[in-house]
Design a protein around this motif. Structure first.
Motif, mmCIF file in Angstrom:
data_model
loop_
_atom_site.group_PDB
_atom_site.id
_atom_site.type_symbol
_atom_site.label_atom_id
_atom_site.label_comp_id
_atom_site.label_asym_id
_atom_site.label_seq_id
_atom_site.Cartn_x
_atom_site.Cartn_y
_atom_site.Cartn_z
ATOM 1 N N CYS A 40 0.799 -1.226 -0.062
ATOM 2 C CA CYS A 40 -0.076 -0.046 -0.145
ATOM 3 C C CYS A 40 0.818 1.249 0.093
ATOM 4 O O CYS A 40 1.853 1.212 0.785
ATOM 5 C CB CYS A 40 -0.892 -0.119 1.086
ATOM 6 S SG CYS A 40 -1.898 1.590 1.412
ATOM 7 N N HIS A 42 0.144 4.146 0.745
ATOM 8 C CA HIS A 42 0.000 5.126 1.903
ATOM 9 C C HIS A 42 0.240 4.514 3.293
ATOM 10 O O HIS A 42 0.840 5.231 3.931
ATOM 11 C CB HIS A 42 -1.727 5.207 2.022
ATOM 12 C CG HIS A 42 -1.991 6.329 3.228
ATOM 13 N ND1 HIS A 42 -1.588 7.705 3.205
ATOM 14 C CD2 HIS A 42 -2.785 6.040 4.162
ATOM 15 C CE1 HIS A 42 -2.116 8.172 4.070
ATOM 16 N NE2 HIS A 42 -2.815 7.449 5.014
ATOM 17 N N CYS A 43 0.136 3.333 3.621
ATOM 18 C CA CYS A 43 0.365 2.775 4.998
ATOM 19 C C CYS A 43 1.442 1.770 5.005
ATOM 20 O O CYS A 43 1.737 1.152 6.014
ATOM 21 C CB CYS A 43 -1.068 2.425 5.806
ATOM 22 S SG CYS A 43 -1.766 0.854 5.077
ATOM 23 N N CYS A 45 1.437 -1.210 4.358
ATOM 24 C CA CYS A 45 1.253 -2.835 4.815
ATOM 25 C C CYS A 45 1.123 -3.339 3.439
ATOM 26 O O CYS A 45 0.890 -3.039 2.283
ATOM 27 C CB CYS A 45 -0.256 -2.832 5.511
ATOM 28 S SG CYS A 45 -1.568 -2.225 4.384
ATOM 29 N N CYS A 64 -7.299 4.438 2.314
ATOM 30 C CA CYS A 64 -5.791 4.948 1.643
ATOM 31 C C CYS A 64 -5.580 5.459 0.594
ATOM 32 O O CYS A 64 -4.785 6.531 0.279
ATOM 33 C CB CYS A 64 -5.170 3.790 1.853
ATOM 34 S SG CYS A 64 -4.631 3.021 3.649
#
Ligand SMILES: [Zn+2]
Ligand SMILES: [Zn+2]
Length: 77
Positions: A40, A42-43, A45, A64
């Protein structure tokens, strides 16, 4: 020919994954996820579920994607 391409473990019942014409061999799902799962933007993960994709960028969820400015995405659940 069945050694895991991530950790090198030679397992009798490997997991074989074909993606975009390339064949990948793993001894377990953890290694398969480590090698195959997009991350991801954005985060950070690992995206193990469906995730969402926008202009070649991958996100774990619509939230996200929206946080990074990608509009109009909804979760595929
Ligand atoms: Zn492995
Ligand atoms: Zn995310």
């Amino acid at each position: 020919m069945s050694a895991c391409e991530v950790c090198g473990n030679d397992y009798a019942m490997p997991i074989v994954v074909e993606a975009q014409g390339t064949r990948h061999v793993f001894d377990c799902f953890e290694c398969a996820i480590h090698r195959m799962a997009p991350i991801c933007e954005h985060c950070d993960c690992k995206i193990i579920g469906h995730g969402v994709e926008s202009d070649g960028r991958f996100f774990c969820c619509a939230h996200c994607a929206a946080s990074e400015g990608a509009r109009g995405l909804v979760d595929h659940v």
